[in-house]
Design a protein around this motif. Sequence first.
Motif, PDB file in Angstrom:
ATOM      1  N   ILE A 120     -21.486 -66.145  27.694  1.00 55.09           N
ATOM      2  CA  ILE A 120     -21.762 -67.529  27.288  1.00 55.09           C
ATOM      3  C   ILE A 120     -21.263 -68.520  28.343  1.00 55.09           C
ATOM      4  CG2 ILE A 120     -21.284 -69.291  25.551  1.00 55.09           C
ATOM      5  CD1 ILE A 120     -21.035 -66.972  23.505  1.00 55.09           C
ATOM      6  N   VAL A 121     -20.029 -68.337  28.815  1.00 55.01           N
ATOM      7  CA  VAL A 121     -19.442 -69.349  29.704  1.00 55.01           C
ATOM      8  C   VAL A 121     -20.123 -69.383  31.065  1.00 55.01           C
ATOM      9  CG1 VAL A 121     -17.201 -69.243  28.563  1.00 55.01           C
ATOM     10  CG2 VAL A 121     -17.611 -67.831  30.576  1.00 55.01           C
ATOM     11  N   PHE A 122     -20.838 -68.329  31.418  1.00 55.41           N
ATOM     12  CA  PHE A 122     -21.532 -68.355  32.709  1.00 55.41           C
ATOM     13  C   PHE A 122     -22.516 -69.520  32.783  1.00 55.41           C
ATOM     14  CE2 PHE A 122     -24.988 -67.151  35.597  1.00 55.41           C
ATOM     15  CZ  PHE A 122     -24.261 -66.959  36.764  1.00 55.41           C
ATOM     16  N   LEU A 123     -23.022 -69.930  31.642  1.00 56.84           N
ATOM     17  CA  LEU A 123     -23.956 -71.051  31.621  1.00 56.84           C
ATOM     18  C   LEU A 123     -23.314 -72.327  32.164  1.00 56.84           C
ATOM     19  CD1 LEU A 123     -25.471 -70.429  28.061  1.00 56.84           C
ATOM     20  CD2 LEU A 123     -26.425 -69.737  30.276  1.00 56.84           C
ATOM     21  N   ALA A 124     -21.977 -72.350  32.208  1.00 61.31           N
ATOM     22  CA  ALA A 124     -21.260 -73.561  32.638  1.00 61.31           C
ATOM     23  C   ALA A 124     -20.660 -73.423  34.036  1.00 61.31           C
ATOM     24  CB  ALA A 124     -20.149 -73.878  31.639  1.00 61.31           C
ATOM     25  N   TRP A 125     -20.998 -72.373  34.780  1.00 57.81           N
ATOM     26  CA  TRP A 125     -20.269 -72.112  36.021  1.00 57.81           C
ATOM     27  C   TRP A 125     -20.512 -73.170  37.094  1.00 57.81           C
ATOM     28  CZ3 TRP A 125     -21.751 -70.738  41.083  1.00 57.81           C
ATOM     29  CH2 TRP A 125     -23.114 -70.512  41.302  1.00 57.81           C
ATOM     30  N   ARG A 126     -21.588 -73.928  36.996  1.00 60.94           N
ATOM     31  CA  ARG A 126     -21.857 -74.989  37.964  1.00 60.94           C
ATOM     32  C   ARG A 126     -21.308 -76.349  37.521  1.00 60.94           C
ATOM     33  NH1 ARG A 126     -25.655 -73.909  42.004  1.00 60.94           N
ATOM     34  NH2 ARG A 126     -26.851 -71.982  41.762  1.00 60.94           N
ATOM     35  N   TRP A 127     -20.756 -76.425  36.320  1.00 62.47           N
ATOM     36  CA  TRP A 127     -20.267 -77.700  35.822  1.00 62.47           C
ATOM     37  C   TRP A 127     -19.070 -78.185  36.635  1.00 62.47           C
ATOM     38  CZ3 TRP A 127     -19.951 -77.096  29.736  1.00 62.47           C
ATOM     39  CH2 TRP A 127     -21.258 -76.901  29.241  1.00 62.47           C
ATOM     40  N   GLU A 128     -18.899 -79.487  36.670  1.00 59.20           N
ATOM     41  CA  GLU A 128     -17.740 -80.091  37.323  1.00 59.20           C
ATOM     42  C   GLU A 128     -16.544 -80.079  36.371  1.00 59.20           C
ATOM     43  OE1 GLU A 128     -17.471 -81.055  40.512  1.00 59.20           O
ATOM     44  OE2 GLU A 128     -19.461 -80.121  40.698  1.00 59.20           O
ATOM     45  N   PRO A 129     -15.314 -80.154  36.919  1.00 60.71           N
ATOM     46  CA  PRO A 129     -14.111 -80.065  36.080  1.00 60.71           C
ATOM     47  C   PRO A 129     -14.067 -81.008  34.888  1.00 60.71           C
ATOM     48  CG  PRO A 129     -13.507 -79.812  38.366  1.00 60.71           C
ATOM     49  CD  PRO A 129     -14.977 -80.133  38.351  1.00 60.71           C
ATOM     50  N   PRO A 130     -14.452 -82.288  35.010  1.00 63.72           N
ATOM     51  CA  PRO A 130     -14.355 -83.161  33.815  1.00 63.72           C
ATOM     52  C   PRO A 130     -15.193 -82.657  32.641  1.00 63.72           C
ATOM     53  CG  PRO A 130     -14.594 -84.491  35.792  1.00 63.72           C
ATOM     54  CD  PRO A 130     -14.829 -83.073  36.208  1.00 63.72           C
ATOM     55  N   ARG A 131     -16.391 -82.159  32.937  1.00 63.30           N
ATOM     56  CA  ARG A 131     -17.250 -81.660  31.861  1.00 63.30           C
ATOM     57  C   ARG A 131     -16.687 -80.378  31.268  1.00 63.30           C
ATOM     58  NH1 ARG A 131     -23.714 -80.317  32.596  1.00 63.30           N
ATOM     59  NH2 ARG A 131     -24.229 -80.050  30.384  1.00 63.30           N
ATOM     60  N   LEU A 132     -16.197 -79.484  32.116  1.00 67.93           N
ATOM     61  CA  LEU A 132     -15.580 -78.242  31.631  1.00 67.93           C
ATOM     62  C   LEU A 132     -14.396 -78.555  30.741  1.00 67.93           C
ATOM     63  CD1 LEU A 132     -15.667 -76.268  35.004  1.00 67.93           C
ATOM     64  CD2 LEU A 132     -16.912 -75.610  32.940  1.00 67.93           C
ATOM     65  N   LEU A 133     -13.565 -79.481  31.189  1.00 72.18           N
ATOM     66  CA  LEU A 133     -12.366 -79.834  30.427  1.00 72.18           C
ATOM     67  C   LEU A 133     -12.724 -80.486  29.100  1.00 72.18           C
ATOM     68  CD1 LEU A 133      -9.289 -79.980  30.399  1.00 72.18           C
ATOM     69  CD2 LEU A 133      -9.449 -82.168  31.590  1.00 72.18           C
ATOM     70  N   ALA A 134     -13.735 -81.347  29.099  1.00 75.68           N
ATOM     71  CA  ALA A 134     -14.124 -82.040  27.868  1.00 75.68           C
ATOM     72  C   ALA A 134     -14.600 -81.057  26.801  1.00 75.68           C
ATOM     73  CB  ALA A 134     -15.217 -83.061  28.179  1.00 75.68           C
ATOM     74  N   VAL A 135     -15.429 -80.089  27.201  1.00 76.99           N
ATOM     75  CA  VAL A 135     -15.931 -79.117  26.231  1.00 76.99           C
ATOM     76  C   VAL A 135     -14.797 -78.221  25.744  1.00 76.99           C
ATOM     77  CG1 VAL A 135     -17.531 -77.201  25.872  1.00 76.99           C
ATOM     78  CG2 VAL A 135     -18.247 -79.187  27.217  1.00 76.99           C
ATOM     79  N   ALA A 136     -13.878 -77.843  26.642  1.00 70.24           N
ATOM     80  CA  ALA A 136     -12.733 -77.019  26.239  1.00 70.24           C
ATOM     81  C   ALA A 136     -11.877 -77.748  25.205  1.00 70.24           C
ATOM     82  CB  ALA A 136     -11.902 -76.649  27.459  1.00 70.24           C
ATOM     83  N   VAL A 137     -11.597 -79.009  25.462  1.00 73.67           N
ATOM     84  CA  VAL A 137     -10.791 -79.805  24.525  1.00 73.67           C
ATOM     85  C   VAL A 137     -11.508 -79.944  23.189  1.00 73.67           C
ATOM     86  CG1 VAL A 137      -9.871 -82.112  24.082  1.00 73.67           C
ATOM     87  CG2 VAL A 137      -9.540 -81.044  26.319  1.00 73.67           C
ATOM     88  N   LEU A 138     -12.811 -80.148  23.227  1.00 70.15           N
ATOM     89  CA  LEU A 138     -13.574 -80.283  21.983  1.00 70.15           C
ATOM     90  C   LEU A 138     -13.504 -79.004  21.152  1.00 70.15           C
ATOM     91  CD1 LEU A 138     -15.525 -81.920  20.213  1.00 70.15           C
ATOM     92  CD2 LEU A 138     -17.412 -81.016  21.592  1.00 70.15           C
ATOM     93  N   LEU A 139     -13.639 -77.842  21.806  1.00 73.53           N
ATOM     94  CA  LEU A 139     -13.570 -76.571  21.082  1.00 73.53           C
ATOM     95  C   LEU A 139     -12.186 -76.358  20.475  1.00 73.53           C
ATOM     96  CD1 LEU A 139     -15.555 -74.237  23.511  1.00 73.53           C
ATOM     97  CD2 LEU A 139     -16.231 -74.883  21.196  1.00 73.53           C
ATOM     98  N   LEU A 140     -11.135 -76.663  21.228  1.00 73.20           N
ATOM     99  CA  LEU A 140      -9.775 -76.504  20.708  1.00 73.20           C
ATOM    100  C   LEU A 140      -9.513 -77.478  19.564  1.00 73.20           C
ATOM    101  CD1 LEU A 140      -7.795 -76.019  24.045  1.00 73.20           C
ATOM    102  CD2 LEU A 140      -8.264 -74.283  22.312  1.00 73.20           C
TER     103      LEU A 140
END
Length: 406
Positions: A120-140
């Motif tokens: 699943i996370v491979f779909l996000a491998w090109r994302w920039e750090p702010p977007r990665l961090l935002a989705v991680a925080v939302l899931l937590l």
Amino acid sequence: MQIDAVRGVAVMGILLLNIVSFALPRAAYGDPTVYGGATGANWWAWAITFVVADGKMRGLFTMLFGASTILIADRALVQRQSPARRHYARMASLLAIGMVHAYLIWSGDILVLYALAGMIVFLAWRWEPPRLLAVAVLLLATQLVTGALDHAAARAFEARATATAAPPALREQWADYRHSLDQLRRDAATEVQTFRGGWAEILPARIAITAETQRFGIPQNMPDTIALMLLGMALYRSGFFSGAWAPRHYRTAMIVGYGICLPLYIPLVLWIDRSHFDPITLLLTDRLHLALLRPFVTLAHAALIITLVARAPGARWPARLAAVGRVAFSNYLGASLVGTFLFYGYGLGWFGHLSRWQLYPVVLALWAVMLLWSPWWLRRFAYGPLEWLWRSLSRGHRQRIRRAPS
């Protein structure tokens, strides 16, 4: 070297928790009153491990898994290969190895979860750090809110069912609910008898436990795992694991993790203990621990390791830790083989014979083995044995394992 050293600490630290699952009934993992002792040294063994290591070492491992997703995809691009093909071949191979590990060696496997989350996370491998961090925080945050709602609903159910005027049908429903929450505690004696038996008794039990864990545990742990992988990807993109952050930023991570979040574990531990490890209380405290406090302490652990390694150029201990991390896959599965041999009935049969604190000298011995064999092996071979198998399976042909002559 920093990222390998962090991975080495992670795979060694995971053993602090896994040893309990190797040696004691499942319910004892989070509730020392079930088995293994809950007073004196045994209580302190649970409390210290819970505060310092529980979830944090797996958190390190999970973040590094996310970081390696980007690392390997970037390498595939440089080599003019398909990052998606390389990644999904690795995840399919990891899934196969994990299923063998889970059903034939130890039901506490995390490789199957990692393989599925990795897809699943491979779909996000090109994302920039702010977007990665935002989705991680939302899931937590979603996990935290869900835990709070589950806890509130259970307490409301308890209040209605135990009220003086509660109808018999509601009381019966409450009794069934409590019965389901306490099932693992009731199974403890049966597990001890089973895992002291031979292969014929253990195999069916392990298959049943693994199937139940994969059916219920994987969906439950998937959001948390994806969040930490995304966090690891964001940290990798920002240069955290390579030591590229300014020293003050690493210090800030340690101040927040150790100075703020770690002390907050003290009231959490006291709350859990005074509730007598009540399963309904744990619905909330588990999420407070895993979603709110654990990420910051995990980040502090990583920052501390990276800082210490950077300050010790030429020292031997960082190289040994890095060697453990470079063969982390082999060390993880090797610990399962040794642990189940020590404690299961088809090995030495120590299952249920040691109290909780007595498990940690065993951990120290296994750490010593990891620190000795890992550099010895890597002086002779390019990969660990399981790393070689994974690489060969994912690439579709046998890889060279011996080092080329200098």
